[in-house]
Write an enzyme that holds these catalytic residues in place. Sequence first.
Site, mmCIF file in Angstrom:
data_model
loop_
_atom_site.group_PDB
_atom_site.id
_atom_site.type_symbol
_atom_site.label_atom_id
_atom_site.label_comp_id
_atom_site.label_asym_id
_atom_site.label_seq_id
_atom_site.Cartn_x
_atom_site.Cartn_y
_atom_site.Cartn_z
ATOM 1 C CE LYS A 1 -4.847 8.013 4.477
ATOM 2 N NZ LYS A 1 -3.447 7.784 4.880
ATOM 3 C CG HIS B 1 -3.114 3.942 1.314
ATOM 4 N ND1 HIS B 1 -3.343 3.284 2.496
ATOM 5 C CD2 HIS B 1 -2.939 5.253 1.625
ATOM 6 C CE1 HIS B 1 -3.315 4.156 3.495
ATOM 7 N NE2 HIS B 1 -3.075 5.351 2.992
ATOM 8 C CD GLN C 1 1.951 14.002 2.088
ATOM 9 O OE1 GLN C 1 2.967 14.509 2.544
ATOM 10 N NE2 GLN C 1 1.473 12.845 2.506
ATOM 11 C CD GLU D 1 -3.317 -0.888 1.762
ATOM 12 O OE1 GLU D 1 -3.608 0.279 2.094
ATOM 13 O OE2 GLU D 1 -4.085 -1.852 1.934
#
Length: 253
Positions: A170, A143, A236, A86
């Site tokens: 999440k 993920h 990010q 992941e």
Amino acid sequence: MNTVTMKNVEFGAGVPKICVPICGKGKEDVLEQAKIILDTPADIIEWRMDWFEQVENTASVVEMAKELREVFKETPVLATFRSKKEGGELEVSTEYYVELNCAVAKSGYVDAVDVELYTGDKEVETIVTTAHENGVKVIMSNHDFFKTPSKKEIISRLCAMQEKGADIPKIAVMPQSKKDVLTLLSATNEMAEEHANRPIITMSMAATGVISRLAGEVFGSCLTFGAAKKASAPGQMGVNDLKTVLETLHKSL
């Protein structure tokens, strides 16, 4: 929807909270990154244990968690071992993954642990139970670094996390097109409005998905990730720029 509180930070209310990762290999590197983060508007810290060179020694991990707690006295700390499948740095046995997460949860030095949805039903249950028995929250995660599943599948995975006892479900997915970003945002909105009884975290990764990291308050994601030094996932933004955008958007809503 219920909110979730760690230290004095309430997730699921107001402006999405900002999580900043620590991805240090050695103890000094971890502490150096921690000191940099102290000067940022981070709401919660994610310590990426899979980067830590002594991660296969639980005593060393707990000692490092203790030192991080001394640095981040009132800031929540999330301990995460991200598996290689992941997007993490290291692969360990499922047995050790469970042992590690349970040890950290029992330590008293962290506020939350990350548990991957597809670790195994029994293993997930063990970690969730141990965390909750020790007053530690669980962010359950999934993920996909290759694609964006269908809207129905995204919602299904988030619902499964909720059913397995996640305090905050999440999901992070990789867009192959702009349409994929819309799929993630639409799934987030539907999950938040029709299925969730607790906060959720969603994001579309890479440059194409950056909008999803900024629009959480509009679509229903309670947290976003920003980088102070080293990004832990593609897409990010810097934490200070991220804070400015989130606050500006909040004022216009």
